[in-house]
Design an enzyme around this catalytic site. Structure first.
Site, PDB file in Angstrom:
ATOM      1  N   LYS A  75      27.058 -17.264  57.437  1.00 21.66           N
ATOM      2  CA  LYS A  75      25.643 -17.068  57.752  1.00 21.66           C
ATOM      3  C   LYS A  75      25.416 -17.007  59.264  1.00 21.66           C
ATOM      4  O   LYS A  75      24.700 -16.130  59.751  1.00 21.66           O
ATOM      5  CB  LYS A  75      24.816 -18.195  57.103  1.00 21.66           C
ATOM      6  CG  LYS A  75      24.900 -18.205  55.583  1.00 21.66           C
ATOM      7  CD  LYS A  75      23.972 -19.232  54.967  1.00 21.66           C
ATOM      8  CE  LYS A  75      24.375 -20.657  55.246  1.00 21.66           C
ATOM      9  NZ  LYS A  75      25.687 -21.022  54.624  1.00 21.66           N
ATOM     10  N   THR A  76      26.013 -17.926  59.994  1.00 23.53           N
ATOM     11  CA  THR A  76      25.860 -17.894  61.446  1.00 23.53           C
ATOM     12  C   THR A  76      26.482 -16.639  62.036  1.00 23.53           C
ATOM     13  O   THR A  76      25.910 -15.988  62.924  1.00 23.53           O
ATOM     14  CB  THR A  76      26.498 -19.141  62.085  1.00 23.53           C
ATOM     15  OG1 THR A  76      25.840 -20.309  61.588  1.00 23.53           O
ATOM     16  CG2 THR A  76      26.380 -19.103  63.597  1.00 23.53           C
ATOM     17  N   ASP A 120      19.037 -22.254  61.515  1.00 29.28           N
ATOM     18  CA  ASP A 120      19.956 -22.784  60.511  1.00 29.28           C
ATOM     19  C   ASP A 120      19.291 -23.921  59.732  1.00 29.28           C
ATOM     20  O   ASP A 120      18.428 -24.633  60.260  1.00 29.28           O
ATOM     21  CB  ASP A 120      21.221 -23.289  61.203  1.00 29.28           C
ATOM     22  CG  ASP A 120      22.380 -23.460  60.243  1.00 29.28           C
ATOM     23  OD1 ASP A 120      22.284 -22.991  59.088  1.00 29.28           O
ATOM     24  OD2 ASP A 120      23.396 -24.056  60.637  1.00 29.28           O
ATOM     25  N   THR A 169      21.491 -23.675  52.835  1.00 32.28           N
ATOM     26  CA  THR A 169      22.450 -23.979  51.779  1.00 32.28           C
ATOM     27  C   THR A 169      21.732 -24.342  50.491  1.00 32.28           C
ATOM     28  O   THR A 169      22.381 -24.519  49.464  1.00 32.28           O
ATOM     29  CB  THR A 169      23.357 -25.152  52.203  1.00 32.28           C
ATOM     30  OG1 THR A 169      22.536 -26.276  52.567  1.00 32.28           O
ATOM     31  CG2 THR A 169      24.217 -24.760  53.397  1.00 32.28           C
ATOM     32  N   ARG A 228      35.852 -20.339  56.555  1.00 29.02           N
ATOM     33  CA  ARG A 228      35.948 -21.395  57.563  1.00 29.02           C
ATOM     34  C   ARG A 228      37.146 -22.287  57.281  1.00 29.02           C
ATOM     35  O   ARG A 228      37.935 -22.624  58.177  1.00 29.02           O
ATOM     36  CB  ARG A 228      34.678 -22.243  57.572  1.00 29.02           C
ATOM     37  CG  ARG A 228      34.803 -23.464  58.498  1.00 29.02           C
ATOM     38  CD  ARG A 228      33.710 -24.472  58.240  1.00 29.02           C
ATOM     39  NE  ARG A 228      32.408 -23.907  58.511  1.00 29.02           N
ATOM     40  CZ  ARG A 228      31.277 -24.423  58.029  1.00 29.02           C
ATOM     41  NH1 ARG A 228      31.326 -25.469  57.222  1.00 29.02           N
ATOM     42  NH2 ARG A 228      30.128 -23.884  58.321  1.00 29.02           N
TER      43      ARG A 228
END
Length: 355
Positions: A75-76, A120, A169, A228
């Protein structure tokens, strides 16, 4: 390819080596810079590409974008790609950091025209700031309240057109009025092993690490469907290969390294296995209450519920029931244990743990 995101729910328990400034610099270097470099999320990439191309053709600011999904899926990174594709600067903040409407007003009033504002964990923003955001997204205007009580005055403040990229999330916690103001919404899915292999190979090239196909497949298969985690495991396997071998990562080296870091063949780590062992050995497979299970493994209730359980449920190793947490037959098999026979303790649910 790194989709690493920072935030209150960042999963740092997997192979957490104490990320310092150097590690953060490495993570930033691994981020894809445009949509062509971004692996996976094919539908999201295709849809987002259309949105951005159309906005550039019109010479307009892109619509507001909402990205939802588990931590670590990109997302980032996508927010940064949106800014790069629109040739615009990006401002980054998070919901928990905006606890007052004034905090949000200060950020919004300093935005440049066309700037991307990445927020975020947007679902954790305070309600007054959230209500201010409604008007800012729709009318590019905020009302700043000066004074208190009957003498308070609302001063309208015009904002330049900007693009809000919200990430969450927990999309279900967003109120409908906020969710409906986004022109484009996308849900990020977990990655397939083949996609994660591409992520590992790309990151290995950027890190100047030699790795073969089997080594990449081993790391990808233990990465819980999350880029990640794949990148973090790659860096730890790289360390092991440099110290214990010749620096070249093959399957045996990857397996040996991940054994040291307590990541098993299905991606379970120490906490995951502790939850399963307690559930099976202490409580006969359940059902058992979450608080009791958390005490048994020496962790906070929230840690077990938010960090360990989602992956265990997704892997089919644990089930949530009205009576408590229950281990599935796959959990017994994974740990090499035999479920108790009916009437000898355990869940007491006929046929659930039949040998």
């Amino acid at each position: 390819m790194n989709w690493d995101e920072t935030g209150p729910e960042t999963d740092q328990r997997l192979v957490d080596s104490g990320t310092d400034g150097e590690e953060q610099a490495v993570e930033a270097a691994l981020r894809p810079k445009d949509l062509d470099e971004f692996v996976g999320q094919e539908k999201v990439r295709e849809q987002l590409d259309l949105v951005l191309r159309a906005a550039r053709a019109r010479g307009a600011t892109a619509d507001h974008v909402l990205l939802s999904g588990a931590p670590g899926l990109g997302k980032t990174t996508l927010s940064m790609i949106i800014a790069a594709e629109m040739n615009a600067p990006i401002r980054i903040s998070s919901g928990p950091a905006i606890q007052h409407a004034g905090d949000l007003a200060a950020i919004l009033s300093s935005l440049q025209e066309g700037e991307v504002f990445f927020l975020d964990e947007i679902h954790r923003m305070s309600r007054p700031a959230e209500e201010m955001l409604y008007m800012a997204m729709e009318d590019y205007r905020v009302d700043v309240i000066v004074g208190k009580g009957p003498g308070a005055t609302a001063i309208p403040l015009e904002l330049p057109p900007f693009t809000l990229v919200g990430a969450t999330t927990r999309a279900g916690l967003l109120p409908p009025p906020l969710r409906d103001r986004f022109g484009f919404t996308a849900h990020m899915e977990f990655y397939e092993p083949s996609e994660l292999e591409r992520v590992v190979h790309r990151s290995a090239r950027l890190l100047d690490v030699e790795i073969d196909g089997e080594g990449a497949a081993e790391i990808a298969g233990r990465s819980r469907g999350t880029p990640r985690i794949a990148n973090r495991l790659l860096r730890r396997v790289r360390d092991y290969a440099q110290v214990k071998a010749d620096g070249f990562i093959v399957r045996d080296i990857a397996r040996a390294a991940l054994k040291v870091y307590e990541v098993d063949a299905r991606g379970l780590d120490r906490l995951d296995r502790a939850v399963l062992v307690a559930l099976l050995k202490l409580f006969g497979g359940g059902p058992v209450g979450l608080s009791t299970l958390a005490v048994a493994v020496g962790e906070e209730r929230e840690t077990v519920e938010e960090v360990a359980e989602p992956f265990l449920v997704r892997e089919g190793l644990l089930a949530r029931t009205p009576r408590g947490r229950v281990a599935t037959p796959a959990a017994w098999a994974h740990l090499g244990l035999v479920p108790p026979q009916q009437g000898q303790g355990g869940s007491g649910q006929p046929g659930l743990f039949r040998a």
